[in-house]
Scaffold this motif. Structure first.
Motif, PDB file in Angstrom:
ATOM      1  N   PHE A  72      -2.716  13.635 -18.951  1.00 23.85           N
ATOM      2  CA  PHE A  72      -1.867  13.867 -20.165  1.00 23.85           C
ATOM      3  C   PHE A  72      -2.095  15.420 -20.435  1.00 23.85           C
ATOM      4  O   PHE A  72      -1.209  15.972 -20.544  1.00 23.85           O
ATOM      5  N   ILE A  73      -3.280  15.935 -20.569  1.00 24.52           N
ATOM      6  CA  ILE A  73      -3.466  17.242 -20.736  1.00 24.52           C
ATOM      7  C   ILE A  73      -2.672  18.120 -19.624  1.00 24.52           C
ATOM      8  O   ILE A  73      -2.258  19.278 -20.028  1.00 24.52           O
ATOM      9  N   SER A  74      -2.961  17.684 -18.456  1.00 23.77           N
ATOM     10  CA  SER A  74      -2.370  18.393 -17.238  1.00 23.77           C
ATOM     11  C   SER A  74      -0.767  18.628 -17.456  1.00 23.77           C
ATOM     12  O   SER A  74      -0.252  19.723 -17.477  1.00 23.77           O
ATOM     13  N   GLU A  75      -0.206  17.418 -18.050  1.00 27.29           N
ATOM     14  CA  GLU A  75       1.147  17.471 -18.101  1.00 27.29           C
ATOM     15  C   GLU A  75       1.656  18.502 -19.231  1.00 27.29           C
ATOM     16  O   GLU A  75       2.757  19.177 -19.009  1.00 27.29           O
ATOM     17  N   LYS A  76       0.933  18.616 -20.309  1.00 18.70           N
ATOM     18  CA  LYS A  76       1.205  19.333 -21.496  1.00 18.70           C
ATOM     19  C   LYS A  76       0.986  20.961 -20.907  1.00 18.70           C
ATOM     20  O   LYS A  76       1.609  21.687 -21.430  1.00 18.70           O
TER      21      LYS A  76
END
Length: 211
Positions: A72-76
């Motif tokens: 999730f954080i990587s996508e953001k």
């Protein structure tokens, strides 16, 4: 040592440009907005991570989080990274001589890019620098989900390449070339070091005389 070359495949980060300081701004915006962790990154930290697959980068950056949270954080981070790169002037990020190198080499051999980056990163690099006409094809981890060696092999198969060489800057790049069975040229000016490449360049324009 390197003969009968029919194409050149390039890495991006540490080989064609250094975007780490700009990317760090995007990553830190995401880390601040979407986590409670006191983790922040800078260009020097990203230099040690770039070249690895995206999932491995965030596993190392955020070991406290689950795989799902890391994703999730990587996508953001990717979204905000692209925003920051879009605003940035790309010229200072390029290593000296890249455009001249592309202009001259593309008249001799087809040029390609393979990177462990996310989808859209190579396209953004090419578009912002107006390099689209120099690159025949490109492939990335975001498209294949495989090791860089396997991504290189897929690019070779899709483009009917028999004797390419790869230009990169890290041991991971060298390992990928061993996996793919092709020669590795070390960009000594990049992020890493490799003790036993097939050849070395001190600057991008060295490739012109090499080929």
């Amino acid at each position: 040592m390197i003969s009968n070359t029919d194409s050149i495949i390039f890495d991006v980060d540490g080989t064609l440009w250094d975007s780490t300081e700009i990317v760090a701004i995007g990553y830190n915006r995401a880390l601040e907005a979407y986590t409670d962790l006191p983790i922040r990154v800078d260009g020097a930290r990203l230099m040690t991570l770039f070249g690895k697959p995206m999932d491995q980068i965030f596993a190392e950056l955020l070991p406290e989080l689950s795989g799902e949270q890391q994703h999730f954080i990587s996508e953001k981070c990717v979204i905000l990274e692209e925003e920051e790169l879009e605003k940035a002037d790309p010229a200072p990020l390029l290593y000296p001589g890249i455009e001249e190198m592309f202009q001259k080499l593309s008249k001799k051999l087809p040029l390609f890019i393979v990177s462990n980056c996310q989808c859209g990163y190579i396209e953004q690099f090419l578009r912002k620098n107006h390099f689209e006409s120099y690159i025949t094809d490109h492939l990335c981890f975001g498209q294949t989900g495989t090791s860089k060696g396997q991504t290189i092999l897929r690019l070779m198969k899709e483009n009917h390449l028999k004797n390419p060489v790869y230009v990169g800057d890290t041991q991971g790049d060298a390992n990928a070339c061993r996996e793919a069975g092709i020669p590795f040229i070390l960009a000594e000016y990049g992020f890493g070091d490799v003790p036993d490449p097939d050849a070395r360049i001190q600057k991008p324009l060295d490739l012109i005389s090499m080929f």
